[in-house]
Design an enzyme around this catalytic site. Structure first.
Site, PDB file in Angstrom:
ATOM      1  N   THR A 117      19.019   9.312  -5.378  1.00  0.00           N
ATOM      2  CA  THR A 117      19.232   8.549  -4.147  1.00  0.00           C
ATOM      3  C   THR A 117      20.563   7.811  -4.189  1.00  0.00           C
ATOM      4  O   THR A 117      21.347   7.853  -3.231  1.00  0.00           O
ATOM      5  CB  THR A 117      18.093   7.529  -3.961  1.00  0.00           C
ATOM      6  OG1 THR A 117      16.843   8.211  -3.968  1.00  0.00           O
ATOM      7  CG2 THR A 117      18.249   6.779  -2.661  1.00  0.00           C
ATOM      8  N   TYR A 119      10.099  13.221   4.682  1.00  0.00           N
ATOM      9  CA  TYR A 119       9.994  13.589   6.092  1.00  0.00           C
ATOM     10  C   TYR A 119       8.754  14.420   6.401  1.00  0.00           C
ATOM     11  O   TYR A 119       8.048  14.161   7.374  1.00  0.00           O
ATOM     12  CB  TYR A 119      11.245  14.323   6.590  1.00  0.00           C
ATOM     13  CG  TYR A 119      11.234  14.538   8.100  1.00  0.00           C
ATOM     14  CD1 TYR A 119      11.537  13.488   8.962  1.00  0.00           C
ATOM     15  CD2 TYR A 119      10.870  15.764   8.656  1.00  0.00           C
ATOM     16  CE1 TYR A 119      11.484  13.660  10.335  1.00  0.00           C
ATOM     17  CE2 TYR A 119      10.821  15.942  10.020  1.00  0.00           C
ATOM     18  CZ  TYR A 119      11.131  14.890  10.860  1.00  0.00           C
ATOM     19  OH  TYR A 119      11.063  15.063  12.222  1.00  0.00           O
ATOM     20  N   TYR A 167       9.103  11.515  -8.870  1.00  0.00           N
ATOM     21  CA  TYR A 167       9.780  10.375  -8.248  1.00  0.00           C
ATOM     22  C   TYR A 167       9.003   9.982  -7.003  1.00  0.00           C
ATOM     23  O   TYR A 167       8.960  10.718  -6.023  1.00  0.00           O
ATOM     24  CB  TYR A 167      11.224  10.766  -7.910  1.00  0.00           C
ATOM     25  CG  TYR A 167      12.100   9.677  -7.329  1.00  0.00           C
ATOM     26  CD1 TYR A 167      11.737   8.335  -7.343  1.00  0.00           C
ATOM     27  CD2 TYR A 167      13.337  10.007  -6.764  1.00  0.00           C
ATOM     28  CE1 TYR A 167      12.560   7.355  -6.826  1.00  0.00           C
ATOM     29  CE2 TYR A 167      14.175   9.038  -6.246  1.00  0.00           C
ATOM     30  CZ  TYR A 167      13.779   7.719  -6.269  1.00  0.00           C
ATOM     31  OH  TYR A 167      14.605   6.746  -5.741  1.00  0.00           O
ATOM     32  N   ARG A 170      11.402   5.650   1.141  1.00  0.00           N
ATOM     33  CA  ARG A 170      12.347   6.702   1.526  1.00  0.00           C
ATOM     34  C   ARG A 170      11.637   7.963   2.025  1.00  0.00           C
ATOM     35  O   ARG A 170      12.173   8.669   2.867  1.00  0.00           O
ATOM     36  CB  ARG A 170      13.222   7.080   0.328  1.00  0.00           C
ATOM     37  CG  ARG A 170      14.132   5.982  -0.190  1.00  0.00           C
ATOM     38  CD  ARG A 170      15.507   6.085   0.438  1.00  0.00           C
ATOM     39  NE  ARG A 170      16.441   5.117  -0.161  1.00  0.00           N
ATOM     40  CZ  ARG A 170      17.735   5.083   0.123  1.00  0.00           C
ATOM     41  NH1 ARG A 170      18.255   5.954   0.958  1.00  0.00           N
ATOM     42  NH2 ARG A 170      18.510   4.175  -0.435  1.00  0.00           N
ATOM     43  N   LYS A 209       9.274   8.244 -12.060  1.00  0.00           N
ATOM     44  CA  LYS A 209      10.027   7.091 -11.581  1.00  0.00           C
ATOM     45  C   LYS A 209       9.194   6.496 -10.458  1.00  0.00           C
ATOM     46  O   LYS A 209       9.081   7.067  -9.380  1.00  0.00           O
ATOM     47  CB  LYS A 209      11.414   7.495 -11.083  1.00  0.00           C
ATOM     48  CG  LYS A 209      12.225   6.313 -10.542  1.00  0.00           C
ATOM     49  CD  LYS A 209      13.582   6.741 -10.014  1.00  0.00           C
ATOM     50  CE  LYS A 209      14.340   5.523  -9.483  1.00  0.00           C
ATOM     51  NZ  LYS A 209      15.669   5.888  -8.926  1.00  0.00           N
ATOM     52  N   ILE A 251      14.949   3.662 -14.275  1.00  0.00           N
ATOM     53  CA  ILE A 251      16.079   4.424 -13.737  1.00  0.00           C
ATOM     54  C   ILE A 251      16.733   3.496 -12.742  1.00  0.00           C
ATOM     55  O   ILE A 251      16.155   3.179 -11.703  1.00  0.00           O
ATOM     56  CB  ILE A 251      15.619   5.749 -13.115  1.00  0.00           C
ATOM     57  CG1 ILE A 251      14.994   6.641 -14.200  1.00  0.00           C
ATOM     58  CG2 ILE A 251      16.797   6.466 -12.465  1.00  0.00           C
ATOM     59  CD1 ILE A 251      14.461   7.967 -13.686  1.00  0.00           C
TER      60      ILE A 251
END
Length: 292
Positions: free
Chosen positions: A44, A106, A132, A137, A160, A203
């Site tokens: 990201t 999405y 992740y 997001r 993560k 991270i």
């Protein structure tokens, strides 16, 4: 564990619109002086969705070359299972030590859809994978039960976890106890609390601007120096706030520009950090004595 401690999520520097590989090398050299445990390219913070396939490959290749002995994770996740498989195979060919694979964004898959997505990716490559989870997001949260199920796949070595929930992270830690599975913080300010409930590292965006201090949290904790870890956490709190005052990585790139490591350029639809936030950020960096 292959991935543990402090792993900077590297930005992708730009210069006049193009990827600045020299700037990337400077950042990598800088974070290595802070004693980090590994590197992440094209996550990201690396603005991966804005990179062309050629740019993505160049960033990965440069990071692997500059990393030296440090293991390199590469962000390969997309909202398409097929393209994620392709990117993960490319990362392996380019010398990555592992792939960071985000929950598809999405599309908002169900938990069953997430299971199938990650199972297909894992079966397509021998490259170690780190899951992740970042609901802010992606628009959807991967539940602890899903993560625990996926942790039974031998090539999936960790997650993560950026849900912002210590309860959720604690459930994952408990559910994966006894396995070689690393729970890594995806929220810099929650690194120390996550270590306290059994996590193995972070991270980190902040580790690009203050690698030694960020490493001090994880390394001190691992060595049993709890007070030192707490002191590093407290020192970094103002920087945690400033680096996420606007959308990441705009504040980070402003910080690295102040450190003369790269420009503050971000790609549209992001914009550079606003002026009043830049002033506050510079003050925090001066207080931390990290300006080069």
């Amino acid at each position: 564990m292959l991935f543990h401690g402090t792993i900077p999520a590297l930005p992708t520097p730009f210069l006049d619109g193009a990827v600045d590989l020299d700037g990337l090398r400077r950042i990598i050299d800088y974070v290595k002086t802070g004693g980090v445990s590994g590197l992440l390219a094209c996550g990201t913070t690396g603005e991966a969705p804005t990179l062309s396939a050629t740019e993505w490959s160049a960033v990965v290749k440069t990071t692997v070359e500059a990393a030296g002995a440090l293991p390199v994770l590469v962000g390969t996740g997309t909202n398409s299972t097929a393209s994620t498989v392709e990117r993960t195979r490319m990362a392996a060919d380019l010398g990555a030590a592992g792939a960071l694979v985000v929950v598809p964004y999405y599309n908002k898959p169900t938990q069953a859809g997430m299971l199938r997505h990650f199972e297909i990716v894992a079966s397509s490559t021998s490259l170690p994978l780190i899951l992740y989870n970042i609901p802010g997001r992606t628009g959807v949260n991967m539940l602890p039960t899903t993560t625990v199920t996926l942790s039974r796949i031998p090539s999936i070595l960790g997650i993560k976890e950026a849900s912002g929930s210590l309860d959720q992270a604690s459930e994952i830690v408990a559910g994966t106890e006894g396995r070689d599975f690393a729970v890594l913080s995806g929220d810099d300010s929650l690194t120390l609390p996550l270590l306290a409930v059994g996590g193995q590292g972070v991270i980190s965006t902040t580790a690009n601007a203050a690698p030694a201090l960020m490493t001090a949290i994880t390394a001190s904790w691992a060595a049993g120096r709890v007070a030192d870890a707490q002191a590093a956490h407290r020192r970094l709190l103002p920087l945690f706030r400033q680096l996420f005052i606007e959308t990441n990585p705009a504040p980070l790139k402003a910080a690295l520009a102040l450190c003369r490591l790269c420009t503050d350029e971000v790609r549209s639809p992001l914009v550079s950090l606003s002026g009043h936030h830049r002033v506050a950020l510079e003050g925090v960096l001066r207080d931390l004595e990290v300006l080069l």
